[in-house]
Design a protein around this motif. Structure first.
Motif, PDB file in Angstrom:
ATOM      1  N   ALA A 144       0.833  -1.209   0.000  1.00 19.69           N
ATOM      2  CA  ALA A 144       0.000   0.000   0.000  1.00 19.69           C
ATOM      3  C   ALA A 144       0.861   1.249   0.000  1.00 19.69           C
ATOM      4  O   ALA A 144       0.559   2.229  -0.702  1.00 19.69           O
ATOM      5  N   ALA A 189       2.042   1.872  -3.479  1.00 19.74           N
ATOM      6  CA  ALA A 189       0.986   2.411  -4.325  1.00 19.74           C
ATOM      7  C   ALA A 189       0.776   3.904  -4.061  1.00 19.74           C
ATOM      8  O   ALA A 189       0.645   4.705  -4.998  1.00 19.74           O
ATOM      9  N   ILE A 190       0.749   4.293  -2.786  1.00 22.35           N
ATOM     10  CA  ILE A 190       0.577   5.707  -2.435  1.00 22.35           C
ATOM     11  C   ILE A 190       1.718   6.545  -2.994  1.00 22.35           C
ATOM     12  O   ILE A 190       1.507   7.624  -3.559  1.00 22.35           O
ATOM     13  N   VAL A 238       1.315   6.969  -6.795  1.00 21.04           N
ATOM     14  CA  VAL A 238       0.233   7.884  -7.130  1.00 21.04           C
ATOM     15  C   VAL A 238       0.641   9.317  -6.807  1.00 21.04           C
ATOM     16  O   VAL A 238       0.310  10.250  -7.554  1.00 21.04           O
ATOM     17  N   LYS A 239       1.372   9.505  -5.733  1.00 16.81           N
ATOM     18  CA  LYS A 239       1.845  10.843  -5.354  1.00 16.81           C
ATOM     19  C   LYS A 239       2.636  11.495  -6.477  1.00 16.81           C
ATOM     20  O   LYS A 239       2.573  12.709  -6.689  1.00 16.81           O
ATOM     21  N   THR A 278      -7.871   8.384  -3.877  1.00 16.60           N
ATOM     22  CA  THR A 278      -8.203   7.077  -3.306  1.00 16.60           C
ATOM     23  C   THR A 278      -8.441   6.051  -4.409  1.00 16.60           C
ATOM     24  O   THR A 278      -7.968   4.903  -4.327  1.00 16.60           O
ATOM     25  N   ILE A 283      -5.116   5.047  -5.946  1.00 14.62           N
ATOM     26  CA  ILE A 283      -4.344   4.176  -5.054  1.00 14.62           C
ATOM     27  C   ILE A 283      -4.870   2.749  -5.107  1.00 14.62           C
ATOM     28  O   ILE A 283      -4.097   1.786  -5.141  1.00 14.62           O
ATOM     29  N   LYS A 284      -6.178   2.599  -5.135  1.00 13.44           N
ATOM     30  CA  LYS A 284      -6.767   1.260  -5.237  1.00 13.44           C
ATOM     31  C   LYS A 284      -6.341   0.581  -6.534  1.00 13.44           C
ATOM     32  O   LYS A 284      -5.981  -0.606  -6.560  1.00 13.44           O
ATOM     33  N   GLU A 293      -3.647   1.255  -8.338  1.00 13.05           N
ATOM     34  CA  GLU A 293      -2.209   0.981  -8.309  1.00 13.05           C
ATOM     35  C   GLU A 293      -1.896  -0.198  -7.395  1.00 13.05           C
ATOM     36  O   GLU A 293      -1.024  -1.021  -7.713  1.00 13.05           O
ATOM     37  N   THR A 294      -2.590  -0.302  -6.272  1.00  8.85           N
ATOM     38  CA  THR A 294      -2.384  -1.441  -5.368  1.00  8.85           C
ATOM     39  C   THR A 294      -2.706  -2.750  -6.060  1.00  8.85           C
ATOM     40  O   THR A 294      -1.963  -3.735  -5.961  1.00  8.85           O
TER      41      THR A 294
END
Length: 218
Positions: free
Chosen positions: A149, A152-153, A156-157, A200, A203-204, A206-207
């Motif tokens: 996670a 992924a964050i 995305v950042k 959000t 992130i989902k 990408e995870t």
């Protein structure tokens, strides 16, 4: 081999690809080993600490694990046979290293750390004491998912605007009141809600992408 950073555990975790594992078999490929170390030290350190090791022992365990992986790949001990994966092999090595440190802490004259010959799948399964296996297993999947996670964050950042990610970070992660986030970042409340929703969702996505890639690599 690089030393484990003394700073807080906060670097990105990225699942290892087969291409990286192949490059790591070349003992002198320093860039690939640095990539591997930067990828995995946070995860290994977290597992070690949550398994009961001190900060110093956890940092030692990370070093020992990386060396064991290096020698295992170099000597061909890791083979992604049916039913096994790099993740499973790494877990077994960590179990052995954690067990060794826990025993040394308990016993006045502790046995030495496992030899390089004990990094194969079968010897580890036979020699790791059951309590120590359980200690690592209890935290392994949780930390694996947590670091996935985090990866992924972080990814995305890098894809969204700085202000948009700030709104998401303050509202969704740091749990600031939405009005305070809007005032601090000179935005309106609707923008904060929109940033949370969009980031959000990314992130989902990408995870899930990282998870599927990890399964394919395993």
């Amino acid at each position: 081999m690089a030393s484990v950073p003394k700073t807080s555990v906060g670097d990105e975790f990225i699942p290892t690809r087969q291409s990286l594992l192949s490059r790591l078999k070349r003992w002198d490929d320093q860039e690939s080993w640095r990539d591997f170390f930067d990828t995995y030290w946070k995860f290994l350190y977290s597992v070690a600490v949550k398994s009961g090791l001190s900060d110093d022992d956890a940092r030692d365990m990370v070093q020992e694990t990386v060396v064991a992986v290096a020698k295992g790949l170099r000597d061909g001990r890791f083979k992604a046979a049916e039913g096994s994966s790099f993740k499973a092999w790494l877990k077994l090595i960590v179990q052995r290293r954690v067990a060794s440190h826990l025993r040394r802490r308990r016993l006045p004259f502790a046995e030495p750390v496992a030899s390089d010959e004990e990094t194969g799948l079968t010897p580890l399964l036979e020699k790791v004491p059951t309590p120590e296996v359980g200690v690592v297993s209890e935290v392994w999947e949780e930390e694996w998912a947590r670091n996935l996670a985090d990866a992924a964050i972080e990814r995305v950042k890098r894809r969204v605007g700085a202000k948009q990610f700030q709104m998401f970070d303050l509202y969704a992660l740091k749990e600031w009141p939405v009005g305070e986030v809007a005032r601090t970042l000179h935005a309106n409340i609707a923008q904060v809600y929109l940033a949370k929703h969009r980031v959000t969702a990314l992130i989902k996505q990408e995870t899930e992408r990282l998870r599927k890639r990890l399964e394919a690599d395993g």
